[in-house]
Structure formats: C-alpha cells, structure tokens
Design an enzyme around this catalytic site. Structure first.
Site, PDB file in Angstrom:
ATOM      1  CE  LYS A 170      -3.231   2.360   2.890  1.00 43.19           C
ATOM      2  NZ  LYS A 170      -3.917   2.550   3.548  1.00 43.19           N
TER       3      LYS A 170
ATOM      4  CE1 TYR B 239      -3.386 -18.202 -33.425  1.00 44.66           C
ATOM      5  CE2 TYR B 239      -0.870 -17.524 -33.864  1.00 44.66           C
ATOM      6  CZ  TYR B 239      -1.937 -18.326 -34.067  1.00 44.66           C
ATOM      7  OH  TYR B 239      -1.432 -19.516 -35.793  1.00 44.66           O
TER       8      TYR B 239
ATOM      9  CG  HIS C  45     -12.419 -27.964 -36.209  1.00 45.06           C
ATOM     10  ND1 HIS C  45     -10.989 -27.146 -35.666  1.00 45.06           N
ATOM     11  CD2 HIS C  45     -12.202 -27.751 -37.148  1.00 45.06           C
ATOM     12  CE1 HIS C  45     -10.883 -26.591 -36.969  1.00 45.06           C
ATOM     13  NE2 HIS C  45     -10.177 -27.071 -38.132  1.00 45.06           N
TER      14      HIS C  45
ATOM     15  NE  ARG D 283     -30.093 -31.929 -20.300  1.00 47.26           N
ATOM     16  CZ  ARG D 283     -30.706 -30.957 -20.208  1.00 47.26           C
ATOM     17  NH1 ARG D 283     -32.054 -30.498 -20.820  1.00 47.26           N
ATOM     18  NH2 ARG D 283     -30.056 -29.459 -19.763  1.00 47.26           N
TER      19      ARG D 283
END
Length: 515
Positions: A137, A215, A275, A511
């Site tokens: 601080k 990147y 992908h 599911r």
C-alpha cells in the site's frame, strides 16, 4: 530516499542468505524473525531480532511477532506527511524501507494426502500477508519483495542509486496484491469445500501462469495458459512435452477434449479430435488396433488433428502415426523406438500425460465458463452408466453385442457438441453428427458419414428425441439399436417407430448436453 532498514521473514529460504549478505554489505540494517533470523545469524549475516524492534517477545508459538505498531508504523508512515513524521519521532519509531516476505506454504500443506484440518489451519499465514499489504500500500516509499526472482533487480537498483525506482515499486506492489489475493483465494476454497459449500455467495479463483501463448483462438487475440495451484492427475497442465514447438490456444483446447474422451475407457483406446469434437474413437486389444479403428472411423478428418491414447505408443503404432499430419499425440508415454520414429517429424508435438491409463482420474471438479460480465460454474460431467442402469423400452431387447456398442457410443456422445449423434460398431465410431440446430440434422450427418457402415450399427444420442423422425432416419440406414436419455413428452412416438422397425431402444435417464 535510500533503503536503510529491511524486514526479512521468509518461509521459502532459497537465495535469502546471499540476498541479505549483499544488502548488509550495502549498509542495509536487517530485521528478521524466527527461523529466518536464526539462519542469517548462523551464516554470519548481521541481523536484529524482531523482539528488539517491538520490545515484545514472539509469543503463542510465533503466531504473534510482527503484528505490532513498531513494525506497521514503520511500513505505513507517509514519509512526506508532517504529522506522520512528527508522530514517528515522538514515539521513537523508525521507518522500514524494504520488506522481504514469503508466506507459510498453505498450498503445499493441503496438497499432502494425509493433511489434517488442524495442520491446514496452522499453515494460514497472518503476519506475513499483513506486512506485505502494508508495504505494498505504501509503495510510494517502501519496496516489497514476495518473489525471490526479484532479488537480483532490487539489489541492482540499490547498488546503482541506494533505492529502487518508483516504477519497480509499483510493479512489486502489484505482484504482492496478486500473491496475497491468490493465497486468500486458496484458503477460501479449502474452507468452502471443508464446510460443504463449493458454490458460495462469492466465488474467487486463482491460477498460476504456465506460459504466454503466441496468440489466442485467432492471431489478433492475446492468450496465456494457466493452471490451478494444486493441479494434479491426468491433465494438460501437468503434461511433459517431449517434442515439438509450443502449444497454441487451439491445441490446448483440442488436446483437452481428446484427453477427456480417452479417460472414459479402461481398455486400450485411441481418440482423434478435430475442432473440439471426436472424429474417430476406437477401442481394441492393443493400442495399435485401437488406433487403426480410430483412423478408419474418419481418415479424412483426422488430418491436422489431435490423437490421444491411454496406453504407451509403441513402434508399430508410431509407424502409422508418422504417415499422417497430426498436431499432437498425447499418451502415458512412448517407447524409445516410438520416440525415435516420431521425433523425426518436425511439426508434431508429443505430450506425456503420466497418470493417464486404466486408473485415470475421473473425479468431479468445477468447470468455469465465462460470459459477458460474469461466469457460470458447474460440476464437471463425470457421470457414467452400466448395463444395469439402462431401461429397455422396446419390444426387442438389445443383444449382448448391441449392448456393448451402445455403452461405447454413450461414452463418446457425451463429449460431442450438442445436438449430438454417434454411430458405433465393432468398438469404433462410424459416424459423428455434432452441433446441429436439430437432432435429426445431426443424425443425417452421422449416417451420411457412416455410409454402408451404418447398417448394423447402433446410435447414441446425447439428449431425448422430441419426435420420431430420428428413429425413422436410423431405420432407413439399417441401424439396429438406439441409446438415448428418454424423457420427451413424445417418447411413445419414438418407441412406436422403433418397434415398427424392430429396433431395440434403451433409455439412460440421463442427458449429456455439451455446449
């Protein structure tokens, strides 16, 4: 200004003796506590005990030693504030110009398999974070070091000008607040889990940077790779890269998808991913056989993909892998012969995931997904089923072989983007339909990909059929059995269609949406 007094108290003592010896040679007076003070004195570095500064002994097994006005006044006083200066002189207090502190090893403590709650609590540092925050601080006047990697620069600047630069002090202060925030986040997470509240009213996470990436998803996006402080088990964050250039953002996401799928299998298995979706999954008697099945499932899409195996890659398998352009091959290991073959390929990356295999870690963990302005958090989907969990809803029951393929397909479809359909036969995928806006569209894609292999195959769906059209498409293709969650208001329509075509259908009651 110049640095005249330093307060040093470190749990990790790597490099501290040489650092303090150099400080002392530069005329800096060193104050220290407990074990650090003992070590410095033993090594011949002049040191002043903290009790000589506070006029108060270290008490309660060292729990209370630096929590004293004589310490924090010296850290927090604003040097160009006349009232602060007056009070310091009036009370006979001295400034502290440099703080060197690292904290009790809380992370290492709770990582121990046999750690007790009491031991964990005892390793929560109080005085250290308080000193760090006070110094950080007041970085306009005080230098603060929490990372031994900064010792060199601090010494260099003191040698050059007697003090650190304001720019350096700002950088060091920012690092301190990141450090203490991460420390507190780890404690908070530990206590939240101990008290059975993993999703509390405030959710703070902390990660450590592994590396900057070239990147992100696209070249115009910045990215970095981080890991949890206690990351363990079969994970990309603990992988050893044996060959190839550094991983990209997309490599990491695709490799993680492949890893999560291959973890589903105890028997030798190979997964090819493109992908974020599996383009081929195979299970066999050997890893060579499993790879051949994964490759045959879709020899086109595997090009430029990621391959994950849950057994060592041997020379026979490596000879097949080398003839394909692959971004990454990850496995529990590679034989010397396999490495010799694969490392001749310049562009392939080889990752060793040591704990991957029959005993792969399937524990649930929290999954964090960011949204604009926030995030959503959930348990990871590690649900699995066995044959006894299935409900047969058609007149015809699946055969033993169909049941085996249905369970195989169910393991794979769980990891395909919704709406998802997977066709399976002979312990391999023969068709995958992913991410379509309606389920019958995914079914048509999977069936088209399978071609003649659809006949006699089974079909797995990640969610229920809202109508009977998917069953009709399956029947046209010659599919003989279906596994799906069930639960649609129109289940009877699908059951009726399956019965009309002699298709066996089972419900899981669960599911696996994946968005």
């Amino acid at each position: 200004m110049s640095i005249k007094r330093a307060l040093v108290s470190v749990s990790d003592k790597q490099g501290i003796v040489d650092f303090c010896r150099e400080l002392s040679s530069l005329g800096v007076e060193i104050i220290s506590t407990g074990g650090t003070s003992t070590l410095l004195a033993k090594e011949g570095v002049p040191v002043i005990g903290i009790s000589d500064v506070t006029g108060f002994p270290e008490i309660m097994d060292g729990r209370v030693k630096t929590l004293h006005p004589a310490v924090h006044s010296g850290l927090l006083a604003v040097r160009d504030n006349e009232e602060h200066t007056r009070q310091m002189k009036e009370l006979g207090l001295d400034y502290i110009d440099l703080v060197v502190v690292n904290l009790y090893p809380f992370a290492a403590t709770i990582a121990k398999p046999d750690v007790t709650y009491e031991e964990a609590i005892e390793n929560i540092d109080i005085g250290g974070p308080t000193m760090l925050r006070s110094a950080a601080k007041n970085h306009a006047f005080v230098s603060v070091v929490v990372d031994s990697a900064d010792y060199g620069q601090v010494l260099e600047e003191i040698r050059a000008g007697g003090d650190t630069t304001l720019e350096t002090r700002k950088r060091l202060a920012a690092k301190v607040f990141r450090h203490t925030a991460a420390y507190d986040a780890l404690i908070s997470d530990y206590l939240s889990n101990v008290t059975g509240d993993p999703l509390p009213e405030r959710f703070t996470v902390t990660y450590e940077k592994i590396q900057d990436l070239r990147y992100g998803e696209n070249p115009h996006q910045k990215a970095a790779f981080y890991r949890k402080p206690l990351a363990s088990g079969a994970s990309l964050t603990t992988a050893e890269q044996l060959h190839g250039k550094e991983l990209s953002y997309n490599n990491i996401n695709d490799a993680n998808a492949a890893l999560q799928i291959v973890k589903e299998f105890d028997e030798p298995a190979v997964v090819a991913v493109k992908h974020m979706n599996p383009c081929g999954v195979g299970v066999g008697e050997s890893i060579l056989n499993a790879f051949q099945k994964a490759y045959d499932a879709d020899p086109v899409s595997i090009f430029g993909g990621i391959v994950a195996a849950n057994r060592y890659i041997d020379s026979d398998t490596a000879n097949l892998l080398k003839d394909i352009f692959l971004e990454i091959v990850l496995a529990p290991g590679f034989t010397d012969e396999a490495l010799e073959i694969l490392t001749k390929k310049k562009n392939i990356r080889l990752l060793k995931i040591s704990e991957l295999g029959a005993a792969a870690d399937r524990k649930s963990s929290l999954v964090i997904t960011t949204v604009e302005g926030g995030m959503v958090v959930q348990d990871s989907d590690v649900h699995s089923i066995a044959a006894d969990d299935l409900q047969v809803v058609t007149d015809r029951k699946p055969t033993e072989e169909e049941l085996k393929q249905l369970l195989f397909g169910w393991k794979v479809v769980k990891h395909v983007k919704s709406n998802a359909i997977v066709l399976a036969a002979d312990n391999m995928t023969v068709g995958v339909g992913a991410g379509q806006m309606n389920r019958v569209g995914s079914a048509k894609i999977a069936i088209e990909q399978a071609g003649d292999k659809a006949k006699g195959a089974v079909l797995a769906s990640d969610a229920f059929f809202p109508m009977g059209d998917t069953v009709e498409e399956a029947a046209k293709a010659g599919i003989t059995a279906i596994i799906q969650p069930g639960g649609s208001v129109r289940d009877e329509e699908s059951i009726k269609a399956a019965n009309e075509h002699g298709i066996a259908m089972v419900f899981t009651g669960v599911r696996h949406f994946k968005h």
